[in-house]
Design a protein around this motif. Structure first.
Motif, PDB file in Angstrom:
ATOM      1  N   UNK A 169     -14.784  -9.644   5.360  1.00 40.99           N
ATOM      2  CA  UNK A 169     -13.909  -8.593   5.036  1.00 40.99           C
ATOM      3  C   UNK A 169     -12.872  -8.858   4.255  1.00 40.99           C
ATOM      4  N   UNK A 170     -12.590  -8.039   3.256  1.00 38.66           N
ATOM      5  CA  UNK A 170     -11.471  -8.579   2.193  1.00 38.66           C
ATOM      6  C   UNK A 170     -10.685  -6.998   2.360  1.00 38.66           C
ATOM      7  N   UNK A 171      -9.320  -7.424   2.693  1.00 37.01           N
ATOM      8  CA  UNK A 171      -8.195  -6.432   2.791  1.00 37.01           C
ATOM      9  C   UNK A 171      -7.340  -6.241   1.723  1.00 37.01           C
ATOM     10  N   UNK A 223       4.335   1.226  -1.786  1.00 34.84           N
ATOM     11  CA  UNK A 223       4.122   1.717  -0.443  1.00 34.84           C
ATOM     12  C   UNK A 223       2.871   0.679   0.183  1.00 34.84           C
ATOM     13  N   UNK A 224       1.792   0.897  -0.720  1.00 36.77           N
ATOM     14  CA  UNK A 224       0.571   0.274  -0.293  1.00 36.77           C
ATOM     15  C   UNK A 224       0.547  -1.177  -0.342  1.00 36.77           C
ATOM     16  N   UNK A 281      -0.023  -3.587   2.865  1.00 40.47           N
ATOM     17  CA  UNK A 281      -0.826  -4.492   2.785  1.00 40.47           C
ATOM     18  C   UNK A 281      -0.372  -5.842   3.149  1.00 40.47           C
ATOM     19  N   UNK A 282       0.846  -6.230   2.801  1.00 41.08           N
ATOM     20  CA  UNK A 282       1.582  -7.423   3.147  1.00 41.08           C
ATOM     21  C   UNK A 282       1.761  -7.609   4.526  1.00 41.08           C
ATOM     22  N   UNK A 283       2.256  -6.357   5.039  1.00 41.04           N
ATOM     23  CA  UNK A 283       2.442  -6.391   6.848  1.00 41.04           C
ATOM     24  C   UNK A 283       1.103  -6.518   7.319  1.00 41.04           C
ATOM     25  N   UNK A 299      -8.097  -0.887  13.135  1.00 41.83           N
ATOM     26  CA  UNK A 299      -6.957  -0.441  13.844  1.00 41.83           C
ATOM     27  C   UNK A 299      -5.493  -0.271  13.254  1.00 41.83           C
ATOM     28  N   UNK A 300      -5.535  -1.499  12.392  1.00 36.35           N
ATOM     29  CA  UNK A 300      -4.174  -1.579  11.580  1.00 36.35           C
ATOM     30  C   UNK A 300      -4.362  -0.595  10.676  1.00 36.35           C
TER      31      UNK A 300
END
Length: 117
Positions: A6-8, A43-44, A48-50, A90-91
């Motif tokens: 998976x890539x986020x 915001x994105x 993402x970092x979080x 879920x994130x």
């Protein structure tokens, strides 16, 4: 790499980004699982970092080391084992809920305080 991962990440064009980072492999097997509209790129990026920080602190066992996919994927990190899918979704639920809440509060400013009698 001959295993599902998976890539986020964030992008204004997720499909294009998928092919850019994953190259020929994405044309055969890659797909965007989910995309969330965000108010701004900033915001994105913050969301993402979080999410990555959460993955690293709560589930480091799902982080795929860069040397496993070096030379095969145009990214240096942020690749996760397929077992992380439900947790990542879920994130993303949390990120989407927060984005909707922020959008609603921005479009519905509080009513001004009534003037004193």
């Amino acid at each position: 790499m001959d295993r599902p991962v998976l890539k986020l990440g964030h992008s204004s064009d997720p499909e294009r980004r998928l092919f850019q980072q994953l190259g020929p492999a994405a044309r055969d097997t890659g797909e965007v699982q989910r995309a969330i509209d965000m108010e701004t790129g900033h915001a994105a990026l913050v969301a993402e970092k979080r999410a990555h920080r959460t993955m690293w602190t709560e589930h480091p066992e799902w982080v795929v080391p860069p040397e496993v996919f070096a030379g095969q994927i145009n990214t240096k990190s942020e690749i996760y084992e397929i077992e992380a899918l439900e947790f990542l979704l879920s994130l993303m639920d949390e990120i989407e809920a927060e984005a909707h809440k922020e959008k609603a509060s921005a479009s519905d400013p509080e009513e001004p305080d009534p003037e004193p009698d």
